[in-house]
Design an enzyme around this catalytic site. Structure first.
Site, mmCIF file in Angstrom:
data_model
loop_
_atom_site.group_PDB
_atom_site.id
_atom_site.type_symbol
_atom_site.label_atom_id
_atom_site.label_comp_id
_atom_site.label_asym_id
_atom_site.label_seq_id
_atom_site.Cartn_x
_atom_site.Cartn_y
_atom_site.Cartn_z
ATOM 1 N N LYS A 185 15.671 -5.873 25.490
ATOM 2 C CA LYS A 185 16.591 -7.009 25.351
ATOM 3 C C LYS A 185 17.522 -6.957 26.559
ATOM 4 O O LYS A 185 18.463 -6.179 26.602
ATOM 5 C CB LYS A 185 17.392 -6.862 24.049
ATOM 6 C CG LYS A 185 17.826 -8.177 23.414
ATOM 7 C CD LYS A 185 18.760 -9.017 24.244
ATOM 8 C CE LYS A 185 20.185 -8.511 24.236
ATOM 9 N NZ LYS A 185 21.049 -9.278 25.162
ATOM 10 N N GLY A 238 25.617 0.369 28.779
ATOM 11 C CA GLY A 238 26.604 -0.703 28.655
ATOM 12 C C GLY A 238 27.955 -0.128 28.269
ATOM 13 O O GLY A 238 28.255 1.032 28.554
ATOM 14 N N SER A 239 28.748 -0.936 27.599
ATOM 15 C CA SER A 239 30.131 -0.538 27.302
ATOM 16 C C SER A 239 30.183 0.393 26.085
ATOM 17 O O SER A 239 29.318 0.330 25.206
ATOM 18 C CB SER A 239 30.972 -1.784 27.036
ATOM 19 O OG SER A 239 30.468 -2.462 25.915
ATOM 20 N N GLY A 243 28.056 0.371 22.646
ATOM 21 C CA GLY A 243 27.298 1.592 22.351
ATOM 22 C C GLY A 243 27.551 2.076 20.932
ATOM 23 O O GLY A 243 26.625 2.496 20.223
ATOM 24 N N GLU A 260 24.218 5.467 27.723
ATOM 25 C CA GLU A 260 24.901 5.593 29.021
ATOM 26 C C GLU A 260 26.005 4.549 29.025
ATOM 27 O O GLU A 260 25.729 3.352 29.085
ATOM 28 C CB GLU A 260 23.896 5.399 30.152
ATOM 29 C CG GLU A 260 24.403 5.918 31.478
ATOM 30 C CD GLU A 260 25.130 4.871 32.267
ATOM 31 O OE1 GLU A 260 26.356 4.696 32.032
ATOM 32 O OE2 GLU A 260 24.496 4.220 33.108
ATOM 33 N N GLU A 395 37.820 1.735 32.173
ATOM 34 C CA GLU A 395 36.886 1.185 33.146
ATOM 35 C C GLU A 395 37.257 -0.266 33.402
ATOM 36 O O GLU A 395 37.406 -1.045 32.455
ATOM 37 C CB GLU A 395 35.478 1.298 32.558
ATOM 38 C CG GLU A 395 34.395 1.099 33.554
ATOM 39 C CD GLU A 395 33.019 1.379 32.952
ATOM 40 O OE1 GLU A 395 32.793 1.060 31.771
ATOM 41 O OE2 GLU A 395 32.171 1.927 33.685
HETATM 42 P P1 ADP Z 1 29.529 -6.791 28.303
HETATM 43 O O1 ADP Z 1 30.577 -6.781 27.221
HETATM 44 O O2 ADP Z 1 30.090 -6.641 29.644
HETATM 45 O O3 ADP Z 1 28.555 -7.942 28.212
HETATM 46 P P2 ADP Z 1 27.908 -4.968 26.806
HETATM 47 O O4 ADP Z 1 27.924 -3.503 26.885
HETATM 48 O O5 ADP Z 1 28.452 -5.594 25.577
HETATM 49 O O6 ADP Z 1 28.651 -5.485 28.090
HETATM 50 O O7 ADP Z 1 26.431 -5.528 27.028
HETATM 51 C C1 ADP Z 1 25.328 -4.777 27.435
HETATM 52 C C2 ADP Z 1 24.102 -5.198 26.656
HETATM 53 O O8 ADP Z 1 24.358 -4.994 25.267
HETATM 54 C C3 ADP Z 1 23.699 -6.651 26.794
HETATM 55 O O9 ADP Z 1 22.282 -6.735 26.785
HETATM 56 C C4 ADP Z 1 24.262 -7.280 25.550
HETATM 57 O O10 ADP Z 1 23.596 -8.463 25.165
HETATM 58 C C5 ADP Z 1 24.030 -6.179 24.540
HETATM 59 N N1 ADP Z 1 24.877 -6.238 23.338
HETATM 60 C C6 ADP Z 1 26.133 -6.712 23.211
HETATM 61 N N2 ADP Z 1 26.577 -6.588 21.948
HETATM 62 C C7 ADP Z 1 25.579 -6.018 21.231
HETATM 63 C C8 ADP Z 1 25.410 -5.613 19.860
HETATM 64 N N3 ADP Z 1 26.376 -5.756 18.965
HETATM 65 N N4 ADP Z 1 24.241 -5.034 19.506
HETATM 66 C C9 ADP Z 1 23.252 -4.842 20.402
HETATM 67 N N5 ADP Z 1 23.352 -5.206 21.694
HETATM 68 C C10 ADP Z 1 24.483 -5.790 22.118
#
Ligand code: ADP
Length: 493
Positions: A185, A238-239, A243, A260, A395
């Site tokens: 995804k 991601g964030s 996570g 990560e 960050e």
């Molecule tokens: P940002 O907030 O900068 O978009 P994220 O860490 O939220 O960074 O996003 C990284 C990835 O995680 C993207 O592919 C996003 O669509 C996905 N994502 C965001 N929220 C969720 C969630 N609740 N469950 C699974 N994946 C998510």
């Protein structure tokens, strides 16, 4: 992809995702607009998938793993498929670089560097696929005990928007090398090269259902994927907040995860360091990808005797930095941020720091010819930052660098380790014994001495301590995360 090549299309192109070897839209028909960060214009759309689409993708992956030919393909053949994918990436290098650059806003030269690293990942894991093997274990008399490395099964990869090509490659390379199947995804802000790689995967010969891509929002498609009971393992970059959400969803099925989650990485500069050499590296480590890099060197800790000279030199550089469109000619130092949301987030943190009295030593500028609708942020250099300030601890994910001063090794280590993160650290000193002492004492998954590797190093294990996450990606080490040990005991008494 519909039509020929998106980068050549004039009207917004309607991209399709890849499920079970077929290119499809979302079952609902819903779509998400894709904007170019350089001008804010919509240039493509992607399927807005829901739990229903995710279920189709996981089922396709399960079928491929449980019943398809994939399970019988020898490791060396899996490696050859990955190698072939790397060759296809090379053949499509310019197309992929241009697409990544347009979708994320990163300068074309960074898009090209990302493609080079992407090729390396598929090459590395192509070569590694048949190199990892188990052990025989001295056991009781009359028995033979051995271990096998087994794939998890269906691996869900949730990918961020900052380095889609590279992060997909490190996930897909290691997962497929070990015999897993994938449901990926990508981030809704930058999905296009992920779709393109899955298409090239089909061309390379991966059987249908082995490499699936479902596009959509994190809250809907991402959440559905991370909590799907048909998924065996989840890997995420991601964030930290996302996570946590993903780990909670995966925990309901008791699935393993690799996380990560970014960093607040320090570069520690001692007065005896080669400051000329350090200067460009320090600047690049924070402006690369406009600071939207997990391993960005966002804190520079300077030993007091060198503070003024280095702060002046950095201010000089920062004042000359220019942000501009991804395809600017001549190329600019950095591109725009990925989205209006990210732009607002960075601006808010900079404003808050300024309002709290932290001094701005220098500020770069945005190219006056840059399109008005783009998501630009001028680089900012903050001096004498209080280690307790928000910009010192959180960050920012933008081109914002904070300087701190320290006296002696103990204070350097204390400051370096004073955030909740622990991803990467840089140590700058000519004193060899100190290099070793510091490398041991800083809490970081990677430590660079007299250099800094924001994002680089396909061969180098990468991952964090603390809030930066757990598990390791890249290098040979990722192959362990992407597999599990099976112990087999024979009784031949
Ligand atoms: P940002 O907030 O900068 O978009 P994220 O860490 O939220 O960074 O996003 C990284 C990835 O995680 C993207 O592919 C996003 O669509 C996905 N994502 C965001 N929220 C969720 C969630 N609740 N469950 C699974 N994946 C998510």
């Amino acid at each position: 992809m519909d039509g020929d090549s998106l980068t050549r299309a004039a009207a917004p192109a309607a991209w399709r995702q890849v499920i079970g070897g077929r290119r499809t839209g979302a079952v609902s028909g819903a779509r998400i607009d894709v904007t170019c960060p350089s001008d804010g214009e919509v240039f493509a759309t992607i399927p807005a998938s829901s739990a229903e689409d995710v279920d189709l993708a996981v089922r396709a992956a399960r079928r491929a793993f449980d019943e398809g030919p994939w399970g019988r393909i020898p490791a060396v053949e899996r490696g050859r498929l990955l190698t072939r994918l790397g060759q296809l990436v090379k053949r499509h290098a310019e197309e992929l670089a241009a697409l990544e650059s347009r979708d994320t806003g990163k300068p074309l030269r960074q898009g090209r560097a990302d493609v080079t690293a992407t090729m390396r990942y598929y090459e590395f894991y192509g070569g590694a696929a048949d190199k990892l093997h188990g052990d025989t274990i001295p056991f009781l008399d009359g028995y033979t005990a051995l271990t096998l490395r087994e794939p998890h099964g269906v691996v869900a990869g949730i990918i961020p928007w900052n380095y889609p090509l590279q992060i997909l490659a490190r996930v897909a390379g290691a997962a497929l090398a070990m015999g897993n199947v994938l449901v990926v995804k990508p981030a809704e802000d930058a999905s296009l090269t992920t779709i393109r790689i899955a298409e090239l995967g089909l061309e390379a010969g991966f059987p249908e259902g082995v490499f699936n891509v479902v596009t959509g929002t994190g809250g809907e498609a991402g959440a559905a994927l991370s909590g799907h009971p048909g998924v065996d393992y989840v890997t995420f970059t991601g964030s930290p907040a996302t996570g946590t959400a993903i780990q909670q969803a995966a925990a309901l099925n008791n699935r393993g995860v690799t996380m990560e989650l970014g960093g607040k990485s320090p570069q520690i500069v001692f007065a005896d360091a080669d400051l000329d050499k350090a200067l460009s590296v320090l600047v690049n480590a924070i402006i690369q990808n406009a600071g939207q890099t997990c391993s960005a060197g966002s804190r520079v800790l300077i030993e007091r005797p060198a503070y003024d000279a280095l702060a002046d030199a950095l201010a000089d550089r920062f004042a000359k930095l220019v942000a501009g469109p991804h395809d600017a000619d001549p190329e600019r130092d950095l591109g725009p941020l990925v989205s209006a949301r990210q732009q607002a987030r960075v601006a808010a943190m900079v404003e808050e720091a300024e309002a709290s009295g932290i001094s701005v030593l220098a500020r770069g500028r945005v190219d006056e010819h840059a399109p008005q609708g783009g998501f630009y942020a001028a680089p900012v250099l903050f001096g004498a930052v209080d280690p307790a300030a928000r910009i010192a601890r959180e960050e920012i994910f933008g081109p914002v660098l904070s300087l701190f001063s320290f006296e002696g090794e103990d204070e350097a280590v204390r400051l370096a380790n004073s955030t909740d993160y622990g991803l990467v650290a840089g140590i700058w000193t000519r004193d060899g014994a100190r290099q070793h002492r510091l490398a041991k004492r800083v809490r970081a998954g990677q430590v660079f001495v007299n250099s800094y590797g924001a994002g680089g190093g396909v061969e180098l294990p990468f991952g964090g301590f603390g809030r930066s996450g757990h598990g390791r990606e890249k290098g040979f080490e990722a192959l362990y995360d992407m597999s599990a040990t099976k112990t087999v005991v024979f009784d031949h008494r």
